[in-house]
Structure formats: structure tokens, C-alpha cells
Design a protein around this motif. Structure first.
Motif, PDB file in Angstrom:
ATOM      1  N   ASP A 130      -4.820  -7.060   3.878  1.00  0.00           N
ATOM      2  CA  ASP A 130      -5.675  -6.332   2.940  1.00  0.00           C
ATOM      3  C   ASP A 130      -4.930  -5.953   1.683  1.00  0.00           C
ATOM      4  OD1 ASP A 130      -7.630  -4.495   5.432  1.00  0.00           O
ATOM      5  OD2 ASP A 130      -7.944  -6.443   4.410  1.00  0.00           O
ATOM      6  N   LEU A 131      -3.677  -5.646   1.872  1.00  0.00           N
ATOM      7  CA  LEU A 131      -2.882  -5.248   0.704  1.00  0.00           C
ATOM      8  C   LEU A 131      -2.422  -6.448  -0.114  1.00  0.00           C
ATOM      9  CD1 LEU A 131      -0.699  -2.364   2.069  1.00  0.00           C
ATOM     10  CD2 LEU A 131      -2.459  -2.206   0.367  1.00  0.00           C
ATOM     11  N   GLY A 132      -2.667  -7.636   0.403  1.00  0.00           N
ATOM     12  CA  GLY A 132      -2.397  -8.810  -0.426  1.00  0.00           C
ATOM     13  C   GLY A 132      -1.192  -9.633   0.017  1.00  0.00           C
ATOM     14  N   LEU A 133      -0.541  -9.211   1.076  1.00  0.00           N
ATOM     15  CA  LEU A 133       0.642  -9.981   1.520  1.00  0.00           C
ATOM     16  C   LEU A 133       0.181 -11.132   2.411  1.00  0.00           C
ATOM     17  CD1 LEU A 133       2.904  -6.966   2.359  1.00  0.00           C
ATOM     18  CD2 LEU A 133       3.338  -8.585   0.549  1.00  0.00           C
ATOM     19  N   HIS A 155       4.911  -5.740  -4.315  1.00  0.00           N
ATOM     20  CA  HIS A 155       5.434  -7.109  -4.450  1.00  0.00           C
ATOM     21  C   HIS A 155       4.617  -8.035  -3.581  1.00  0.00           C
ATOM     22  CE1 HIS A 155       8.742  -5.571  -6.693  1.00  0.00           C
ATOM     23  NE2 HIS A 155       8.887  -4.620  -5.761  1.00  0.00           N
ATOM     24  N   ALA A 156       3.280  -7.941  -3.768  1.00  0.00           N
ATOM     25  CA  ALA A 156       2.383  -8.673  -2.858  1.00  0.00           C
ATOM     26  C   ALA A 156       2.628 -10.188  -2.931  1.00  0.00           C
ATOM     27  CB  ALA A 156       0.945  -8.362  -3.205  1.00  0.00           C
ATOM     28  N   ASN A 188      -0.941   5.530  -7.460  1.00  0.00           N
ATOM     29  CA  ASN A 188      -1.494   5.167  -6.160  1.00  0.00           C
ATOM     30  C   ASN A 188      -1.935   3.723  -6.059  1.00  0.00           C
ATOM     31  OD1 ASN A 188      -1.160   7.767  -5.303  1.00  0.00           O
ATOM     32  ND2 ASN A 188      -3.166   8.399  -6.085  1.00  0.00           N
ATOM     33  N   ILE A 189      -1.413   2.860  -6.903  1.00  0.00           N
ATOM     34  CA  ILE A 189      -1.830   1.454  -6.831  1.00  0.00           C
ATOM     35  C   ILE A 189      -1.432   0.839  -5.501  1.00  0.00           C
ATOM     36  CG2 ILE A 189       0.235   0.570  -7.950  1.00  0.00           C
ATOM     37  CD1 ILE A 189      -3.322  -0.732  -8.421  1.00  0.00           C
ATOM     38  N   HIS A 190      -0.447   1.452  -4.811  1.00  0.00           N
ATOM     39  CA  HIS A 190       0.005   0.879  -3.546  1.00  0.00           C
ATOM     40  C   HIS A 190      -1.056   0.944  -2.472  1.00  0.00           C
ATOM     41  CE1 HIS A 190       0.550   4.896  -1.838  1.00  0.00           C
ATOM     42  NE2 HIS A 190       0.900   5.225  -3.073  1.00  0.00           N
ATOM     43  N   LEU A 191      -2.118   1.793  -2.664  1.00  0.00           N
ATOM     44  CA  LEU A 191      -3.183   1.838  -1.673  1.00  0.00           C
ATOM     45  C   LEU A 191      -4.054   0.578  -1.720  1.00  0.00           C
ATOM     46  CD1 LEU A 191      -4.368   5.529  -2.014  1.00  0.00           C
ATOM     47  CD2 LEU A 191      -3.093   4.551  -0.151  1.00  0.00           C
ATOM     48  N   LEU A 192      -4.054  -0.092  -2.909  1.00  0.00           N
ATOM     49  CA  LEU A 192      -4.900  -1.267  -3.018  1.00  0.00           C
ATOM     50  C   LEU A 192      -4.107  -2.560  -2.850  1.00  0.00           C
ATOM     51  CD1 LEU A 192      -7.262  -0.479  -6.007  1.00  0.00           C
ATOM     52  CD2 LEU A 192      -7.820  -0.502  -3.623  1.00  0.00           C
ATOM     53  N   ARG A 193      -2.990  -2.549  -3.512  1.00  0.00           N
ATOM     54  CA  ARG A 193      -2.163  -3.778  -3.461  1.00  0.00           C
ATOM     55  C   ARG A 193      -0.724  -3.424  -3.185  1.00  0.00           C
ATOM     56  NH1 ARG A 193      -3.661  -5.387  -9.158  1.00  0.00           N
ATOM     57  NH2 ARG A 193      -5.895  -5.400  -8.947  1.00  0.00           N
ATOM     58  N   ALA A 194      -0.089  -4.249  -2.370  1.00  0.00           N
ATOM     59  CA  ALA A 194       1.362  -4.060  -2.184  1.00  0.00           C
ATOM     60  C   ALA A 194       2.063  -4.429  -3.480  1.00  0.00           C
ATOM     61  CB  ALA A 194       1.856  -4.907  -1.035  1.00  0.00           C
ATOM     62  N   LYS A 229     -10.885   4.596  -1.786  1.00  0.00           N
ATOM     63  CA  LYS A 229     -10.030   4.347  -0.629  1.00  0.00           C
ATOM     64  C   LYS A 229      -9.456   5.640  -0.081  1.00  0.00           C
ATOM     65  CE  LYS A 229      -7.652   0.931   1.540  1.00  0.00           C
ATOM     66  NZ  LYS A 229      -6.565  -0.033   1.400  1.00  0.00           N
ATOM     67  N   ILE A 269      -9.303   3.152  -6.098  1.00  0.00           N
ATOM     68  CA  ILE A 269      -8.280   3.981  -5.452  1.00  0.00           C
ATOM     69  C   ILE A 269      -8.908   5.256  -4.912  1.00  0.00           C
ATOM     70  CG2 ILE A 269      -6.259   5.419  -5.876  1.00  0.00           C
ATOM     71  CD1 ILE A 269      -5.379   3.277  -7.868  1.00  0.00           C
ATOM     72  N   VAL A 321      -3.883   5.308 -11.405  1.00  0.00           N
ATOM     73  CA  VAL A 321      -3.554   3.913 -11.094  1.00  0.00           C
ATOM     74  C   VAL A 321      -2.056   3.748 -10.937  1.00  0.00           C
ATOM     75  CG1 VAL A 321      -3.503   1.590 -12.052  1.00  0.00           C
ATOM     76  CG2 VAL A 321      -5.610   2.898 -12.098  1.00  0.00           C
ATOM     77  N   LEU A 360      -9.991   0.047 -11.310  1.00  0.00           N
ATOM     78  CA  LEU A 360      -8.978   0.246 -10.269  1.00  0.00           C
ATOM     79  C   LEU A 360      -8.904   1.692  -9.832  1.00  0.00           C
ATOM     80  CD1 LEU A 360      -6.020  -1.917 -11.583  1.00  0.00           C
ATOM     81  CD2 LEU A 360      -7.295  -2.288  -9.494  1.00  0.00           C
ATOM     82  N   ALA A 361      -8.956   2.615 -10.799  1.00  0.00           N
ATOM     83  CA  ALA A 361      -8.893   4.036 -10.465  1.00  0.00           C
ATOM     84  C   ALA A 361     -10.048   4.415  -9.553  1.00  0.00           C
ATOM     85  CB  ALA A 361      -8.926   4.874 -11.735  1.00  0.00           C
TER      86      ALA A 361
END
Lengths: 631, 163
Positions: free
Chosen positions: A526-529, B138-139, B130-136, A490, A487, B127, A483-484
Motif C-alpha cells: 500500500d505504501l508503494g514498495l 524511498h518507495a 506526514n507524507i509517510h502515511l501515504l507513500r514510503a 488516513k 493524509i 504534507v 495529498l493533504a
């Protein structure tokens, strides 16, 4: 003791030259321009200066002559006597006296005329006085012509005299002419005196130098002396006599046994007796020269007796031959030794010795025991000396080997090496291994140290130092790492995007631009919503009717009067115009007015900026064509 | 013939290479290449130039004190040639070299291990922030909530039916 150096006497000019010299100097060095109309004191000063200048020149030159020439009373009596012999003491003193008188006379003349000049009242008078003064001075000098000539000759002769130091060790050669004195001096020293068969070849004193016992010796060669009384002697002989009289030297009386000089033995003996008084206090040696022609033993009895009498009187007789060099060195050594002894004796008898003797002390070490201590000579030295005497064959050299083998010879130095095992002499020794010098590792203890190192290494390995650690990472950590990584990627992408925007100048705020629905929904997906079915979300733009309806539902009346007026106010572009036709026309007019502005590239009415203040085509170049009314 | 050490970078100077400079106080400086020579002329301190061995040893990036270094020493008293001594020495040299390399490698590895810990901590921080850049954050939560609510309702209905 200072060497008498008569070479530094100034040149004595002849009378005529002297006068010319001084007068021309006066003319050059004093001012020459004077006019009638100058003030009288200036004229007087001008001429007085000339007189004084001339007087001073004469005075200086004459004083210099007087001081340079040696005073016979002040120099060593040997030189005084020699000069007397050569130049006649009286004449010399007279000449110098005359010069002195001349000097004084010149001074007086100058003094008188300077005094007279004070009363000169015109240029002509002063000039005459100066002429008279100068004339008189020059006459005085003219009268000294003879003295000056004589002194010049004396000076030239003096400068050529040999420099004899009267106080140092000297050997004096004397005897009849042609006996071999000059030949002797030629043999013993580096002097090169003329040797000729005629008598009086040597006409003056000559000096040669030699070394003996690390000391410098003078050898003085004299002209031959004939046997007649002192008064009858000529200048040449007198020089020899002077030398004999004044120099404290060892005398070598040369005799010609073979009578080749033209005088018999008896004559020579007579001469010897005559000048014997001059030999007082001087070590004497009788030298029987030309013994290669005739030896004393070959002489008749009476002649031999003469020599025996000499020996009896205590004078050593030595036979020499300057031709065969027999006995020459013997004479030299004996003369030198005797002179040295004599000099030491004289010094001992003197007064100064005691001071020195008091300060000298010879220390002898006392014996501490009866042990005999002989000088130590190493064996090698003795062996070498023996070898040198016996002349045994030496060991075989490389050079001999080279000559033997000729072309096959190879220089093989390794055979001389001194190693522990001589079989290893011809090994090829390694020097370098993999970037290390083997010599740096050579150590007699190296095996022991290596063993210690190996033990240490084993211990370390046993302790587990060299085990590679297993990767202790669980799944969670790997997930986090992944994940890091994402990130970071991105982030980089976003940075690149913003760099690509290429905005320069003032920027619009983010809120001024409207966000498109598609873009927003894509990003959120993209963010999953979940972005499906979002048609009635708040961000979707509705048509105007919907908005308007909404507005009307919310509020019926405007909130302020200002607002209502604004809605009824006519727009600016149609205000003040009657009808449609006029509106169209106005629009066309506005566009036309704008054309000029656009053409000139102006921002607006108030833009008066001139882009090119000094156009080149108007201001540069010649006035070929065109008007100059305006530029 | 010797392989010398460069004064500046401490590298080997093979015969026929480099420059030797002798100063007025009779101290000799050898340089393997003009880079080292020019740096020396500019009066640069090799302990501060990162690419030199002097820097690496002075700042603890490499092994400095060890027994295996004691074998290679410049000796001033020459030993007379003996064949077996030379042979033994060459073998010993090889072994010593092995051990030296191992120890140096181990030292460097230990030094590098520390960075792994630091990297781990950094990843975790990254992580977290900045996890919000990959996933919302409360996605999937609305859907989850909905599912939960649906499940709960179903359970309530089931319970009502039961009771």
C-alpha cells in the motif's frame, strides 16, 4: 386661645360605689393569704399594706377629682360667672372643700392605724386594727355622699355646655323671648336650635359658627330676657346677662315690630334702655325682625319716632325677616364689619401693636419714567368675553354633524390635517418596507445624500474593490492540497481503528504479538514498495529444523553449566513418579482436586473470599423451620 | 407602527411580538423572543454572546462604520407628510439597501480571504510531515537505483565497445 373643654373631667362615683370600688380593689391587688403561725413582722406588714393601699386609693381618686374640676378663680370670668349662675359658686366651693377635708382625714386615719399596728402582737389584733382603719375611712366617704352627688351632677352639666371661645369674634343675640333670635341663628349658621311659639323655648346659651371674609365667627343665641331688676332674675335670664356682660361681641338687639312675641314695642324699648349699660364698648345693631308681618313704615307715628331716635343716637336699625330671609345677610355683614373695625381699633390702642407696626413696611415702587403701562388683555380673551355676552352661534361641532348624519356618520379626523398639499390628506401612508421603518429615512436632504453615496460607490467600483479575484492556484498547489486531504483521511481512519480495538485492562506490548507475513506485505505494498519475491526475507518464519540447524552451526557447546543442567532436569509434572501409570493417575487426581475449587469459584487455594457474608435466607424472617445451631 | 430593535440580539421586533421591559429608571428594553429575554434576566452581556449582532460588531466581524448607515436614523422631529418626498424616500431606501448589502458582503469576504493563506500553509506543512502515511519515502528507489545501474552498465559496455 385654648378652647375650654370641660368634657375631660373624671367621673365622680357615688359614695357607695366609691367604697365598693376601693375595697374590692384592695382585696384583689394585695395578698390575701396569712396564717397564725407566720412571723409577727410578716403579719404586721401584711395588714399595714392593706391599710396603706386603701388609703392610697382614696387619696388618688379624691386628688384627681379636685384637680379636674376647674377652679373658679383660674378660668375666664365669663365661665366663672356662668358657673356661678348655673351651679352657685358657694355651693361648688364648699363641695370641693369637703372633698379635700375628707382626703386629709383619710390620710390621718391611715397614719394613726399604721402606727398602732406596730404594737400589734397577734394576728387577731392586727386584723382588728385593719378592720377599724378601713371602717373609719369608709365612714368618712359615706358622709361625703351629698357632695359627691352634687359634683357628679355639676360634671355632667359642665360637659354639655357649649364651647364658647370668649376671645374670638362673636355675635350676640339678645332681646325679649319669642322675638326670633333662634330663628336668626338657624338661618345664619348650621345650628339647629328649637323654635317654638311659647316663651323660653331656649333655656341656655347656644353657639353656632359661620364664615365671613375667610374668618370663623361665633354666633351666640341667648334665652330671652324680661324686664325686671337684676336681683329678680332667674337662672335662665342670668345666663343671657352673663353672656352680655363678659363676651366682647357685636350685639344684635332683636325687636319684634309686629308685637307677636306678646310684648309691646314700648316694653321692648324699655328693656333696651335698661340693659344699655351692658352694651358699652360693643358695636350694636338693632334688628327689627318679623318685618314680613309689619314694616316700620306701617307703624304709627310714635313708634316710628322711636326708631328715628335710635338712628339719631347712632345705632343702625335694619329690618329683617327670618321667614323671607330679607335683610338677614345685610345684618350679618354690617355686624361683622363693625366688629372687625372695633377689634382693630382696640388692638391699635393697645401696647402690643407698636412692636408689630415697627416691623411692617409697605413698599411702593417708584416710577422710573412717565410711560403709562396699562394692563394687557389678549384679543382672544376680549373676543370670547364679547361672544359670551352677545351669545353668537358657535362653529359647527363634530357632535352636531354626528347628530345630523345619524347612522351614516363616520369619524374622519383626516380632514382636519394641516399638510402642504391638502389634496394629499386622504393618502394611505406607507410605514414599513422590508423590515425598515420609512420614518427613519425621511429627510428633506435625502436626495442629496443619496447622490453623494452613489458617487462614492462609483469611485469604489472604479478602484476595483468589488472585482472577484481569480483563483490563482497552480497545479502543484492543487496536488499538495489533494495529498493533504488524503493524509487527513488516513489519519482519521487509523484513529477509528484504534478506537474499535476495545482494550480494557492491562495490555500486551506490541512486540509480544507476532506480525503476520500477509499483513506486513499488504501494508508495504500500500505504501508503494515492491513486495514480490520476498520468500527469503529475514522476517519469514522458517521451520524448526532450519532454525535448529542454524543454531548448531553457530555454537556446539552450551556456554555455561547451568544451561546443561537445565536440559537434563525432569519436568515438574513427571518428577517423583515411577512410571506412566502413575503419571496418568496423578493427572486424574490433580483434575479431581481442581473440581471443588472450580465449583466454588475460587481463584486458588488461598482464596477465602466470601461473596455473601450475610445471606438473607438464613438471617431474616421468623424461626419457622430449621435449626439454629449455626447461621 | 414601528419595527423596533431587540435590545439583546438587535433583531427586528414586528408588531405583536416580543416583550417590553421598563426599568425603574425609565429605560425601556425590548426583546424579540424569550431567548433574548431570559438571557437578559440572567444578566448576560450581549457583547459576549457570539450569536448576537452586538458581538459581531464589537469583535470586528461585520462592517460597523460606513456612510450607508447614516440614512437610517431615528429622528425626533416629525416631518409633515408630502407625497413626493415619501415616494422619493422609498426609492432611495431601496438603492441604499443595495449598496449597504454589497459593502457588508465585501467586508466579510475580505475577512475570510485571510484564512485561505493560512490553509495553504497548513496543507504544505501537513504534507511535508506526514507524507509517510501515504507513500514510503524511498518507495521506488531500489528499482530506480537498479534501473540506473543497469543503464550505467549498458552505457559502460557501450563505451567499451566503442573504444
Amino acid at each position: 386661645m385654648a378652647l375650654y373643654n370641660f368634657k375631660k373631667i373624671t367621673v365622680v362615683p357615688s359614695a357607695k360605689d366609691f367604697i365598693d370600688l376601693t375595697l374590692s380593689k384592695t382585696q384583689r391587688k394585695t395578698p390575701t393569704v396569712i396564717h397564725k403561725h407566720y412571723q409577727i413582722h410578716r403579719i404586721r406588714h401584711f395588714y399595714m399594706r392593706k391599710v396603706k393601699y386603701t388609703q392610697q386609693n382614696y387619696h388618688d381618686r379624691l386628688t384627681q377629682i379636685l384637680t379636674d374640676f376647674p377652679k373658679l378663680d383660674d378660668i375666664h370670668p365669663f365661665y366663672a360667672d356662668l358657673m356661678n349662675v348655673l351651679y352657685d359658686k358657694d355651693h361648688y366651693k364648699l363641695a370641693l372643700g369637703q372633698i379635700n377635708i375628707a382626703k386629709n382625714l383619710i390620710d390621718n386615719v391611715a397614719k394613726d392605724y399604721v402606727r398602732l399596728m406596730k404594737y400589734g402582737d397577734s394576728l387577731y389584733r392586727c386584723k382588728q386594727l385593719k378592720r377599724a382603719a378601713l371602717g373609719r375611712m369608709c365612714t368618712i366617704i359615706k358622709r361625703q355622699k351629698q357632695s359627691l352627688e352634687y359634683l357628679e351632677q355639676v360634671r355632667q352639666h359642665l360637659s354639655r355646655l357649649p364651647t364658647i371661645d370668649p376671645n374670638t369674634r362673636t355675635l350676640l343675640l339678645c332681646g325679649y323671648p319669642n322675638v326670633g333670635k333662634s330663628s336668626f341663628i338657624n338661618k345664619v349658621t348650621r345650628a339647629d336650635v328649637e323654635v317654638q311659639p311659647y316663651a323660653f323655648t331656649t333655656k341656655s346659651l347656644f353657639v353656632g359658627h359661620m364664615d365671613y371674609k375667610y374668618l370663623r365667627w361665633q354666633v351666640v343665641d341667648t334665652p330671652g330676657i324680661l324686664d325686671h331688676p337684676l336681683e329678680d332674675r332667674n337662672t335662665i335670664e342670668m345666663q343671657a346677662i352673663t353672656a352680655l356682660a363678659h363676651l366682647r361681641a357685636a350685639v344684635l338687639y332683636m325687636m319684634d315690630v309686629s308685637e307677636q312675641c306678646g310684648h309691646s314695642l314700648q316694653e321692648q324699648v324699655d328693656l333696651f334702655r335698661n340693659i344699655k349699660p351692658l352694651f358699652a364698648n360693643k358695636p350694636l345693631i338693632i334688628v327689627a325682625n318679623k318685618c314680613d308681618v309689619k314694616r316700620i313704615a306701617e307703624l304709627p307715628e310714635e313708634s316710628q319716632k322711636i326708631f328715628e331716635t335710635f338712628e339719631a343716637e347712632g345705632f343702625s336699625v335694619i329690618e329683617t325677616s327670618t321667614l323671607t330671609e330679607e335683610g338677614v345677610i345685610q345684618v350679618k355683614t354690617e355686624a361683622c364689619d363693625r366688629l372687625l373695625a372695633h377689634r382693630v381699633d382696640t388692638k391699635m390702642k393697645g401696647n402690643k401693636v407698636n412692636e408689630v407696626l415697627n416691623r411692617l413696611h409697605l413698599a411702593m415702587p417708584t416710577k422710573r419714567d412717565d410711560k403709562e403701562r396699562l394692563p394687557f388683555i389678549p384679543e382672544g380673551a376680549v373676543a370670547r368675553k364679547k361672544r359670551m355676552e352677545v351669545d353668537t352661534p358657535k362653529r359647527k361641532l363634530e357632535r352636531d354633524l354626528e347628530l345630523e348624519l345619524g347612522d351614516d356618520y363616520i369619524l374622519d379626523l383626516q380632514k382636519y390635517w394641516d399638510l402642504m398639499n391638502s389634496s394629499e390628506k386622504y393618502d394611505k401612508i406607507p410605514e414599513i418596507w422590508e423590515g425598515h421603518n420609512i420614518l427613519d429615512y425621511i429627510d428633506p436632504d435625502i436626495m442629496r445624500k443619496l447622490e453623494e453615496l452613489e458617487k462614492e460607490e462609483e469611485l469604489r467600483e472604479a478602484a476595483g474593490e468589488y472585482d472577484s479575484e481569480p483563483e490563482s492556484e497552480d497545479e502543484e498547489m492543487m496536488e499538495i492540497r489533494r495529498l493533504a486531504q488524503q493524509i487527513r483521511e488516513k489519519k482519521k481512519l487509523k484513529i477509528l481503528q484504534s478506537k474499535e480495538k476495545d482494550t480494557r485492562g492491562p495490555r500486551m506490548p506490541r512486540t509480544a504479538k507476532k506480525v503476520q507475513r500477509k499483513v506486513l506485505e499488504k501494508e508495504m505494498t500500500d505504501l508503494g514498495l515492491d513486495m514480490t519475491n520476498k520468500d527469503d526475507a529475514h522476517y519469514v518464519r522458517r521451520s524448526r529444523s532450519v532454525t535448529r540447524k542454524r543454531k548448531r552451526d553457530e555454537s556446539e557447546t552450551p556456554k555455561s553449566t547451568a544451561r546443561s543442567r537445565s536440559s537434563s532436569r525432569t519436568p515438574r509434572d513427571v518428577s517423583g513418579l515411577r512410571d506412566e501409570k502413575m503419571v496418568k493417575k496423578v493427572k486424574i487426581m490433580a483434575k479431581k482436586a481442581q473440581k471443588k475449587m472450580n465449583r466454588l469459584g475460587r481463584k486458588g487455594e488461598a482464596d477465602r473470599h466470601i461473596y455473601d457474608l450475610k445471606p438473607k435466607h438464613l438471617l431474616a424472617g421468623k424461626r419457622k423451620s430449621g435449626k439454629t445451631q449455626r447461621r | 407602527m414601528r419595527i423596533e430593535k431587540c435590545y439583546f440580539c438587535s433583531g427586528p421586533i414586528y408588531p405583536g411580538h416580543g416583550v417590553m421591559f421598563v426599568r425603574n429608571d425609565c429605560k425601556i428594553f425590548r426583546f424579540c423572543k424569550s431567548k433574548c429575554h431570559r438571557n437578559f434576566k440572567k444578566k448576560r452581556n450581549p457583547r459576549k454572546m457570539r450569536w448576537t449582532k452586538a458581538f459581531r460588531k464589537a469583535s470586528g466581524k461585520e462592517l460597523t462604520v460606513d456612510n450607508s448607515f447614516e440614512f437610517e436614523k431615528r429622528r425626533n422631529e416629525p416631518v409633515k407628510y408630502q407625497r413626493e418626498l415619501w415616494n422619493k424616500t422609498v426609492d432611495a431606501m431601496k438603492r441604499v439597501e443595495e449598496i449597504k448589502q454589497k459593502r457588508q458582503a465585501r467586508y466579510i469576504m475580505n475577512r475570510l480571504k485571510k484564512s485561505k493563506e493560512l490553509q495553504k500553509a497548513e496543507d504544505i506543512k501537513e504534507v511535508k510531515q506526514n507524507i509517510h502515511l501515504l507513500r514510503a519515502p524511498h518507495a521506488g528507489t531500489p528499482k530506480q537505483l537498479e534501473d540506473k545501474m543497469v543503464q550505467k552498465l549498458q552505457e559502460d559496455v557501450a563505451m567499451e565497445e566503442d573504444s
